[in-house]
Design an enzyme around this catalytic site. Structure first.
Site, PDB file in Angstrom:
ATOM      1  N   SER A 221       0.828  -1.212   0.000  1.00  0.00           N
ATOM      2  CA  SER A 221       0.000   0.000   0.000  1.00  0.00           C
ATOM      3  C   SER A 221       0.857   1.253   0.000  1.00  0.00           C
ATOM      4  O   SER A 221       0.337   2.332  -0.250  1.00  0.00           O
ATOM      5  CB  SER A 221      -0.965   0.016   1.185  1.00  0.00           C
ATOM      6  OG  SER A 221      -0.484  -0.667   2.282  1.00  0.00           O
TER       7      SER A 221
ATOM      8  N   HIS B 200      -3.133  -3.275  -6.076  1.00  0.00           N
ATOM      9  CA  HIS B 200      -3.521  -2.788  -4.751  1.00  0.00           C
ATOM     10  C   HIS B 200      -5.011  -3.047  -4.535  1.00  0.00           C
ATOM     11  O   HIS B 200      -5.860  -2.352  -5.086  1.00  0.00           O
ATOM     12  CB  HIS B 200      -3.185  -1.291  -4.636  1.00  0.00           C
ATOM     13  CG  HIS B 200      -3.365  -0.741  -3.266  1.00  0.00           C
ATOM     14  ND1 HIS B 200      -3.858   0.515  -3.023  1.00  0.00           N
ATOM     15  CD2 HIS B 200      -3.123  -1.283  -2.046  1.00  0.00           C
ATOM     16  CE1 HIS B 200      -3.910   0.714  -1.712  1.00  0.00           C
ATOM     17  NE2 HIS B 200      -3.467  -0.360  -1.114  1.00  0.00           N
TER      18      HIS B 200
ATOM     19  N   GLU C  96      -6.207  -1.080  -7.768  1.00  0.00           N
ATOM     20  CA  GLU C  96      -5.309  -0.150  -8.455  1.00  0.00           C
ATOM     21  C   GLU C  96      -4.194  -1.000  -9.074  1.00  0.00           C
ATOM     22  O   GLU C  96      -3.509  -1.729  -8.350  1.00  0.00           O
ATOM     23  CB  GLU C  96      -4.717   0.856  -7.465  1.00  0.00           C
ATOM     24  CG  GLU C  96      -5.737   1.860  -6.945  1.00  0.00           C
ATOM     25  CD  GLU C  96      -5.119   2.863  -5.966  1.00  0.00           C
ATOM     26  OE1 GLU C  96      -5.188   4.068  -6.237  1.00  0.00           O
ATOM     27  OE2 GLU C  96      -4.562   2.440  -4.939  1.00  0.00           O
TER      28      GLU C  96
ATOM     29  N   ASN D 205      -5.150   6.218  -1.694  1.00  0.00           N
ATOM     30  CA  ASN D 205      -4.660   6.645  -0.376  1.00  0.00           C
ATOM     31  C   ASN D 205      -4.362   8.136  -0.325  1.00  0.00           C
ATOM     32  O   ASN D 205      -4.477   8.757   0.730  1.00  0.00           O
ATOM     33  CB  ASN D 205      -3.442   5.823   0.042  1.00  0.00           C
ATOM     34  CG  ASN D 205      -3.862   4.564   0.788  1.00  0.00           C
ATOM     35  OD1 ASN D 205      -4.932   4.538   1.400  1.00  0.00           O
ATOM     36  ND2 ASN D 205      -3.056   3.537   0.737  1.00  0.00           N
TER      37      ASN D 205
HETATM   38  N1  LIG Z   1      -4.979  -4.141   5.677  1.00  0.00           N
HETATM   39  C1  LIG Z   1      -5.390  -3.349   4.680  1.00  0.00           C
HETATM   40  O1  LIG Z   1      -6.439  -2.684   4.729  1.00  0.00           O
HETATM   41  C2  LIG Z   1      -4.554  -3.272   3.421  1.00  0.00           C
HETATM   42  C3  LIG Z   1      -5.098  -2.683   2.265  1.00  0.00           C
HETATM   43  C4  LIG Z   1      -4.340  -2.684   1.097  1.00  0.00           C
HETATM   44  C5  LIG Z   1      -3.081  -3.228   1.085  1.00  0.00           C
HETATM   45  N2  LIG Z   1      -2.555  -3.776   2.230  1.00  0.00           N
HETATM   46  C6  LIG Z   1      -1.226  -4.375   2.166  1.00  0.00           C
HETATM   47  O2  LIG Z   1      -1.355  -5.786   2.076  1.00  0.00           O
HETATM   48  C7  LIG Z   1      -0.219  -6.411   2.688  1.00  0.00           C
HETATM   49  C8  LIG Z   1      -0.689  -7.391   3.750  1.00  0.00           C
HETATM   50  O3  LIG Z   1      -1.461  -6.691   4.697  1.00  0.00           O
HETATM   51  P1  LIG Z   1      -2.397  -7.445   5.751  1.00  0.00           P
HETATM   52  O4  LIG Z   1      -3.237  -6.407   6.359  1.00  0.00           O
HETATM   53  O5  LIG Z   1      -3.015  -8.630   5.108  1.00  0.00           O
HETATM   54  O6  LIG Z   1      -1.309  -7.945   6.812  1.00  0.00           O
HETATM   55  P2  LIG Z   1      -1.427  -9.123   7.864  1.00  0.00           P
HETATM   56  O7  LIG Z   1      -0.447  -8.810   8.925  1.00  0.00           O
HETATM   57  O8  LIG Z   1      -2.843  -9.395   8.201  1.00  0.00           O
HETATM   58  O9  LIG Z   1      -0.895 -10.400   7.035  1.00  0.00           O
HETATM   59  C9  LIG Z   1       0.427 -10.562   6.614  1.00  0.00           C
HETATM   60  C10 LIG Z   1       0.709 -12.063   6.615  1.00  0.00           C
HETATM   61  O10 LIG Z   1       1.937 -12.292   5.941  1.00  0.00           O
HETATM   62  C11 LIG Z   1       2.598 -13.328   6.618  1.00  0.00           C
HETATM   63  N3  LIG Z   1       4.007 -13.344   6.235  1.00  0.00           N
HETATM   64  C12 LIG Z   1       4.998 -12.528   6.639  1.00  0.00           C
HETATM   65  N4  LIG Z   1       6.152 -12.884   6.025  1.00  0.00           N
HETATM   66  C13 LIG Z   1       5.873 -13.929   5.232  1.00  0.00           C
HETATM   67  C14 LIG Z   1       6.645 -14.739   4.341  1.00  0.00           C
HETATM   68  N5  LIG Z   1       7.927 -14.519   4.161  1.00  0.00           N
HETATM   69  N6  LIG Z   1       6.012 -15.734   3.669  1.00  0.00           N
HETATM   70  C15 LIG Z   1       4.691 -15.949   3.849  1.00  0.00           C
HETATM   71  N7  LIG Z   1       3.919 -15.212   4.674  1.00  0.00           N
HETATM   72  C16 LIG Z   1       4.506 -14.232   5.355  1.00  0.00           C
HETATM   73  C17 LIG Z   1       2.331 -13.052   8.082  1.00  0.00           C
HETATM   74  O11 LIG Z   1       2.561 -14.194   8.899  1.00  0.00           O
HETATM   75  C18 LIG Z   1       0.867 -12.650   8.039  1.00  0.00           C
HETATM   76  O12 LIG Z   1       0.004 -13.763   8.171  1.00  0.00           O
HETATM   77  C19 LIG Z   1       0.647  -5.274   3.239  1.00  0.00           C
HETATM   78  O13 LIG Z   1       1.617  -4.950   2.274  1.00  0.00           O
HETATM   79  C20 LIG Z   1      -0.351  -4.139   3.387  1.00  0.00           C
HETATM   80  O14 LIG Z   1       0.245  -2.868   3.342  1.00  0.00           O
HETATM   81  C21 LIG Z   1      -3.278  -3.828   3.392  1.00  0.00           C
END
Ligand SMILES: NC(=O)c1ccc[n+]([C@@H]2O[C@H](COP(=O)([O-])OP(=O)(O)OC[C@H]3O[C@@H](n4cnc5c(N)ncnc54)[C@H](O)[C@@H]3O)[C@@H](O)[C@H]2O)c1
Length: 288
Positions: free
Chosen positions: A120, A143, A155, A193
């Site tokens: 993000s 995204h 996106e 964003n």
């Molecule tokens: N939460 C939101 O609203 C949102 C919206 C858009 C984009 N994002 C982006 O999406 C991505 C994930 O966000 P999220 O909210 O799902 O996070 P989250 O913390 O819920 O999930 C991340 C997961 O990745 C796992 N992980 C970490 N390293 C790893 C690896 N090497 N191999 C496999 N799994 C691994 C973790 O154990 C965890 O389960 C981030 O880059 C975030 O910025 C989040």
């Protein structure tokens, strides 16, 4: 669209689990990997709960529930990524963690496999340097928005070296899984964003100036602007830490117009993250 047999998702958290679900709902096999098998399984559970919500709302047929979830394979290794047509990375928002993930995927996946990141706030072009020069042509950003099973927008962000047919193919894939893609330049905050945080910062300024309470600003946005949810309710959902983190990046990039407000820093200092900790702009303790 050329036939797509299998997708791979890395990270079975909030985003990855539902991104995987969207592929499965479109009838596409998908493997979801996390660092531990129980995290990957928890991701599948999360996908199941999201699907049940859609069933309850009448947006998905109950008769297709189990076959849909059976298309999602869970793993803690990259072995099952060898025959993926596209991989989507949704691990923690950390440059090194994401780069390591892509370097591992680069070693495992077929040369024709498309690579995308759900970052993000990081630059897609910078993340692309984690893979070989050839692969950078097939590397871009997708995204998604939370909750992914309900939010239609994606996106699509080409990096500096992404080839045009790759962009078109990924736009097609997004449509195939029921999303509406828009093309956005690789800039901090992309488009959504930037718009969102400009508004959130103004909402926080209104609270600081005593213009209205967070509750009333949320009401104003819902009833006066037609937003489905108010800014403070949404900050409490995404957490105030993540909000501050994104605003700091936007501030570094675009200057004073995105300077995080003191009232938000105070919430973060106090540990008032939002729903996750039971307290944010609202108090959730004792609520269901
Ligand atoms: N939460 C939101 O609203 C949102 C919206 C858009 C984009 N994002 C982006 O999406 C991505 C994930 O966000 P999220 O909210 O799902 O996070 P989250 O913390 O819920 O999930 C991340 C997961 O990745 C796992 N992980 C970490 N390293 C790893 C690896 N090497 N191999 C496999 N799994 C691994 C973790 O154990 C965890 O389960 C981030 O880059 C975030 O910025 C989040």
């Amino acid at each position: 669209m050329a036939e797509m047999k299998k997708a791979g998702v890395v990270g079975a958290g909030m985003m990855g689990s539902e991104i995987a679900l969207c592929f499965a709902m479109a009838g596409i096999r998908v493997v979801i990997k996390d660092i531990q098998m129980d995290f990957a399984r928890a991701g599948l559970d999360r996908a199941g709960k999201a699907l049940d919500k859609l069933v309850k709302k009448g947006q998905f047929e109950v008769s297709r529930r189990d076959t849909t979830l059976s298309l999602i394979e869970t793993t803690d290794t990259y072995d099952a990524f060898q025959d993926a047509d596209v991989v989507i990375e949704a691990v923690a928002e950390d440059l090194d963690v994401k780069k390591r993930t892509f370097a591992d995927l680069d070693k495992t996946c077929q040369p024709q496999c498309l690579f995308s990141t759900n970052t993000s706030s990081l630059r897609v072009t910078a993340l692309a340097t984690a893979v070989s020069e050839d692969r950078r042509r097939s590397f871009l950003g997708t995204h998604f928005f939370s909750p992914v099973s309900m939010m239609k927008l994606v996106e699509v962000i080409p990096g500096l070296e992404t080839e045009e047919p790759v962009v078109s193919r990924v736009m097609d894939i997004c449509q195939a899984i029921g999303k509406t893609p828009i093309r956005v330049k690789d800039v901090a905050g992309f488009a959504v964003n930037r718009l969102l945080h400009a508004m959130w910062i103004e909402a926080e300024r209104c609270v600081e100036e005593g213009v209205a309470t967070p509750e009333d600003i949320d009401i104003a946005c819902r009833l006066g602007l037609g937003h489905p949810v108010g800014p403070f309710q949404l900050m409490d959902l995404v957490t105030n830490e993540l909000t501050l983190n994104i605003q700091e990046i936007l501030h570094q990039t675009y200057g004073p117009r995105f300077m995080p407000r003191p009232v938000l820093r105070q919430k973060v200092d106090a540990g008032h993250s939002g729903r996750k900790t039971g307290k944010g702009w609202y108090d959730y303790r004792g609520r269901k």
